[in-house]
Structure formats: structure tokens, C-alpha cells
Write a protein that holds these residues in place. Structure first.
Motif, PDB file in Angstrom:
ATOM      1  N   HIS A  23     -69.626 116.785 -33.706  1.00 39.65           N
ATOM      2  CA  HIS A  23     -70.147 117.660 -32.655  1.00 39.65           C
ATOM      3  C   HIS A  23     -69.214 117.665 -31.445  1.00 39.65           C
ATOM      4  CE1 HIS A  23     -73.980 117.497 -34.883  1.00 39.65           C
ATOM      5  NE2 HIS A  23     -74.191 118.664 -34.310  1.00 39.65           N
ATOM      6  N   ALA A  24     -68.686 116.500 -31.088  1.00 43.91           N
ATOM      7  CA  ALA A  24     -67.753 116.424 -29.963  1.00 43.91           C
ATOM      8  C   ALA A  24     -66.502 117.254 -30.264  1.00 43.91           C
ATOM      9  CB  ALA A  24     -67.373 114.976 -29.689  1.00 43.91           C
ATOM     10  N   ARG A  25     -65.991 117.135 -31.485  1.00 45.23           N
ATOM     11  CA  ARG A  25     -64.811 117.893 -31.878  1.00 45.23           C
ATOM     12  C   ARG A  25     -65.077 119.398 -31.772  1.00 45.23           C
ATOM     13  NH1 ARG A  25     -62.788 121.180 -35.126  1.00 45.23           N
ATOM     14  NH2 ARG A  25     -60.609 121.152 -35.727  1.00 45.23           N
ATOM     15  N   ALA A  26     -66.259 119.817 -32.215  1.00 46.08           N
ATOM     16  CA  ALA A  26     -66.607 121.239 -32.160  1.00 46.08           C
ATOM     17  C   ALA A  26     -66.596 121.746 -30.721  1.00 46.08           C
ATOM     18  CB  ALA A  26     -67.978 121.467 -32.796  1.00 46.08           C
ATOM     19  N   LYS A  27     -67.094 120.948 -29.788  1.00 44.48           N
ATOM     20  CA  LYS A  27     -67.090 121.358 -28.373  1.00 44.48           C
ATOM     21  C   LYS A  27     -65.656 121.521 -27.870  1.00 44.48           C
ATOM     22  CE  LYS A  27     -71.595 120.749 -27.586  1.00 44.48           C
ATOM     23  NZ  LYS A  27     -72.468 121.831 -27.859  1.00 44.48           N
ATOM     24  N   PHE A  28     -64.786 120.575 -28.238  1.00 40.47           N
ATOM     25  CA  PHE A  28     -63.387 120.693 -27.820  1.00 40.47           C
ATOM     26  C   PHE A  28     -62.722 121.895 -28.483  1.00 40.47           C
ATOM     27  CE2 PHE A  28     -63.780 116.047 -26.873  1.00 40.47           C
ATOM     28  CZ  PHE A  28     -63.567 116.166 -25.504  1.00 40.47           C
ATOM     29  N   GLN A  60     -56.404 121.663 -22.161  1.00 36.75           N
ATOM     30  CA  GLN A  60     -56.717 120.235 -22.043  1.00 36.75           C
ATOM     31  C   GLN A  60     -57.421 119.706 -23.294  1.00 36.75           C
ATOM     32  OE1 GLN A  60     -59.057 120.689 -18.473  1.00 36.75           O
ATOM     33  NE2 GLN A  60     -57.582 119.440 -17.329  1.00 36.75           N
ATOM     34  N   ALA A  61     -58.075 120.578 -24.021  1.00 32.98           N
ATOM     35  CA  ALA A  61     -58.829 120.158 -25.204  1.00 32.98           C
ATOM     36  C   ALA A  61     -57.907 119.771 -26.358  1.00 32.98           C
ATOM     37  CB  ALA A  61     -59.776 121.273 -25.639  1.00 32.98           C
ATOM     38  N   ARG A  62     -56.689 120.218 -26.309  1.00 32.02           N
ATOM     39  CA  ARG A  62     -55.773 120.010 -27.435  1.00 32.02           C
ATOM     40  C   ARG A  62     -55.568 118.534 -27.786  1.00 32.02           C
ATOM     41  NH1 ARG A  62     -49.974 122.797 -28.575  1.00 32.02           N
ATOM     42  NH2 ARG A  62     -49.510 121.590 -30.442  1.00 32.02           N
ATOM     43  N   ILE A  63     -55.378 117.674 -26.786  1.00 32.50           N
ATOM     44  CA  ILE A  63     -55.135 116.260 -27.059  1.00 32.50           C
ATOM     45  C   ILE A  63     -56.310 115.645 -27.812  1.00 32.50           C
ATOM     46  CG2 ILE A  63     -56.000 115.479 -24.796  1.00 32.50           C
ATOM     47  CD1 ILE A  63     -53.146 113.840 -26.792  1.00 32.50           C
ATOM     48  N   PHE A  64     -57.524 116.054 -27.464  1.00 34.37           N
ATOM     49  CA  PHE A  64     -58.704 115.519 -28.142  1.00 34.37           C
ATOM     50  C   PHE A  64     -58.763 115.987 -29.594  1.00 34.37           C
ATOM     51  CE2 PHE A  64     -59.723 115.650 -23.628  1.00 34.37           C
ATOM     52  CZ  PHE A  64     -59.990 114.311 -23.414  1.00 34.37           C
ATOM     53  N   LEU A  65     -58.416 117.251 -29.807  1.00 33.30           N
ATOM     54  CA  LEU A  65     -58.388 117.777 -31.174  1.00 33.30           C
ATOM     55  C   LEU A  65     -57.338 117.044 -32.010  1.00 33.30           C
ATOM     56  CD1 LEU A  65     -58.743 121.581 -30.403  1.00 33.30           C
ATOM     57  CD2 LEU A  65     -60.493 120.046 -31.335  1.00 33.30           C
ATOM     58  N   GLU A  66     -56.195 116.768 -31.410  1.00 33.12           N
ATOM     59  CA  GLU A  66     -55.127 116.061 -32.132  1.00 33.12           C
ATOM     60  C   GLU A  66     -55.528 114.627 -32.472  1.00 33.12           C
ATOM     61  OE1 GLU A  66     -51.815 116.516 -29.488  1.00 33.12           O
ATOM     62  OE2 GLU A  66     -51.399 118.567 -30.167  1.00 33.12           O
ATOM     63  N   LEU A  67     -56.143 113.940 -31.527  1.00 35.22           N
ATOM     64  CA  LEU A  67     -56.548 112.550 -31.769  1.00 35.22           C
ATOM     65  C   LEU A  67     -57.665 112.464 -32.808  1.00 35.22           C
ATOM     66  CD1 LEU A  67     -56.363 111.288 -28.086  1.00 35.22           C
ATOM     67  CD2 LEU A  67     -54.856 110.616 -29.977  1.00 35.22           C
ATOM     68  N   ILE A  71     -56.311 104.709 -31.374  1.00 35.47           N
ATOM     69  CA  ILE A  71     -56.679 106.129 -31.263  1.00 35.47           C
ATOM     70  C   ILE A  71     -57.954 106.275 -30.444  1.00 35.47           C
ATOM     71  CG2 ILE A  71     -57.390 108.199 -32.535  1.00 35.47           C
ATOM     72  CD1 ILE A  71     -55.569 107.149 -34.855  1.00 35.47           C
ATOM     73  N   ILE A  72     -58.941 105.446 -30.729  1.00 39.03           N
ATOM     74  CA  ILE A  72     -60.205 105.499 -29.985  1.00 39.03           C
ATOM     75  C   ILE A  72     -59.951 105.186 -28.506  1.00 39.03           C
ATOM     76  CG2 ILE A  72     -62.479 104.412 -29.697  1.00 39.03           C
ATOM     77  CD1 ILE A  72     -62.314 106.179 -32.192  1.00 39.03           C
ATOM     78  N   ASP A  73     -59.129 104.191 -28.238  1.00 39.89           N
ATOM     79  CA  ASP A  73     -58.800 103.849 -26.849  1.00 39.89           C
ATOM     80  C   ASP A  73     -58.097 105.008 -26.145  1.00 39.89           C
ATOM     81  OD1 ASP A  73     -59.960 101.346 -27.063  1.00 39.89           O
ATOM     82  OD2 ASP A  73     -58.050 100.288 -27.339  1.00 39.89           O
ATOM     83  N   LYS A  74     -57.235 105.700 -26.863  1.00 38.90           N
ATOM     84  CA  LYS A  74     -56.530 106.850 -26.282  1.00 38.90           C
ATOM     85  C   LYS A  74     -57.522 107.975 -25.959  1.00 38.90           C
ATOM     86  CE  LYS A  74     -52.886 109.412 -25.291  1.00 38.90           C
ATOM     87  NZ  LYS A  74     -52.312 109.349 -23.970  1.00 38.90           N
ATOM     88  N   ILE A  75     -58.469 108.220 -26.861  1.00 38.34           N
ATOM     89  CA  ILE A  75     -59.505 109.234 -26.594  1.00 38.34           C
ATOM     90  C   ILE A  75     -60.284 108.843 -25.342  1.00 38.34           C
ATOM     91  CG2 ILE A  75     -61.690 110.214 -27.421  1.00 38.34           C
ATOM     92  CD1 ILE A  75     -60.500 110.076 -30.283  1.00 38.34           C
ATOM     93  N   ARG A  76     -60.690 107.580 -25.270  1.00 29.74           N
ATOM     94  CA  ARG A  76     -61.462 107.099 -24.121  1.00 29.74           C
ATOM     95  C   ARG A  76     -60.656 107.255 -22.827  1.00 29.74           C
ATOM     96  NH1 ARG A  76     -62.490 102.141 -25.794  1.00 29.74           N
ATOM     97  NH2 ARG A  76     -64.486 102.706 -26.679  1.00 29.74           N
ATOM     98  N   THR A  77     -59.384 106.874 -22.853  1.00 31.70           N
ATOM     99  CA  THR A  77     -58.530 106.983 -21.670  1.00 31.70           C
ATOM    100  C   THR A  77     -58.401 108.440 -21.233  1.00 31.70           C
ATOM    101  OG1 THR A  77     -57.293 105.004 -22.269  1.00 31.70           O
ATOM    102  CG2 THR A  77     -56.204 106.547 -20.772  1.00 31.70           C
TER     103      THR A  77
END
Length: 119
Positions: free
Chosen positions: A39-44, A54-61, A94-100
């Protein structure tokens, strides 16, 4: 939801992020709310499609995490092997990068940020 759960002592609840799940009979529950990555990915994705770069980094991770999961299936790993890989240094990084990235995004308000990206 309360009828379904009965007297179960739940510690966490995964959902689409809809905050009403934190309440049962108008009482705030002391549980950890886990949001669904799909669901989070879909929002991004929606935000990116509407022009929010700005959403691109989240989609990539998230794509990296999904790629790892695909590998686990292709390699026909056991549940124990999958568990260990999901808790590996690579996954944690990867999770830490998403959080950051999320914390950086929230710490730097941007009036030009779309409403969807702000969500």
C-alpha cells in the motif's frame, strides 16, 4: 474487528495505514501498527505518476526489497532461509535508507510537495 479478534491479545496489526484500526470500541489500543509495504508503494507510485520526483527513491528502494523476495521464491528457499535473509544486513540497510529518506522528507516541509506525496 473486535468481534473477529474476540479476546485475542494482539501485539501488532498490519493494515493499509487506515488509522481507525488503532481503535476498538473507541478505545486506543496499545498495539504496534504495521503498515503494508504494498500500500505504501502504491501511494508513492501515484505521487510519482502525478509528477512528484521525490517519490522515485522510495520506489527504487522498495523495488530492491521486492527483487530480493523474488529471488527467494526463484531459489525455492526454506522459510528459515527466507527469515535469515529478510533479517540480513543487506535488507536492514535498505529499510534504514527508506526510514532515513522518510525522516528527511518529513523534516523538510516543501510547499510545492503534492498532497499525495505529503500523505
Amino acid at each position: 474487528l473486535k468481534e473477529f479478534l474476540g479476546d485475542a491479545k494482539i501485539k501488532s496489526l498490519q493494515s493499509d495505514g487506515y488509522n481507525v484500526y488503532m481503535y476498538l470500541d473507541n478505545e486506543l489500543m496499545d498495539i504496534e501498527h504495521l503498515c503494508c509495504l504494498a500500500h505504501a508503494r502504491a501511494k508513492f507510485k501515484y505521487a510519482y505518476d502525478q509528477g512528484s520526483l521525490q517519490a522515485r527513491i522510495f520506489l527504487e528502494l522498495i523495488a530492491k526489497l521486492y527483487g530480493m523476495e523474488d529471488t527467494y521464491r526463484r531459489e525455492k528457499l526454506t522459510s528459515d532461509e527466507i527469515y535469515h535473509r529478510r533479517n540480513s544486513k543487506e535488507t536492514t540497510e535498505i529499510i534504514d535508507k527508506i526510514r532515513t529518506e522518510l525522516y528527511d522528507l518529513l523534516a523538510n516541509p516543501d510547499e510545492s510537495r503534492s498532497e499525495l506525496m505529503s500523505k
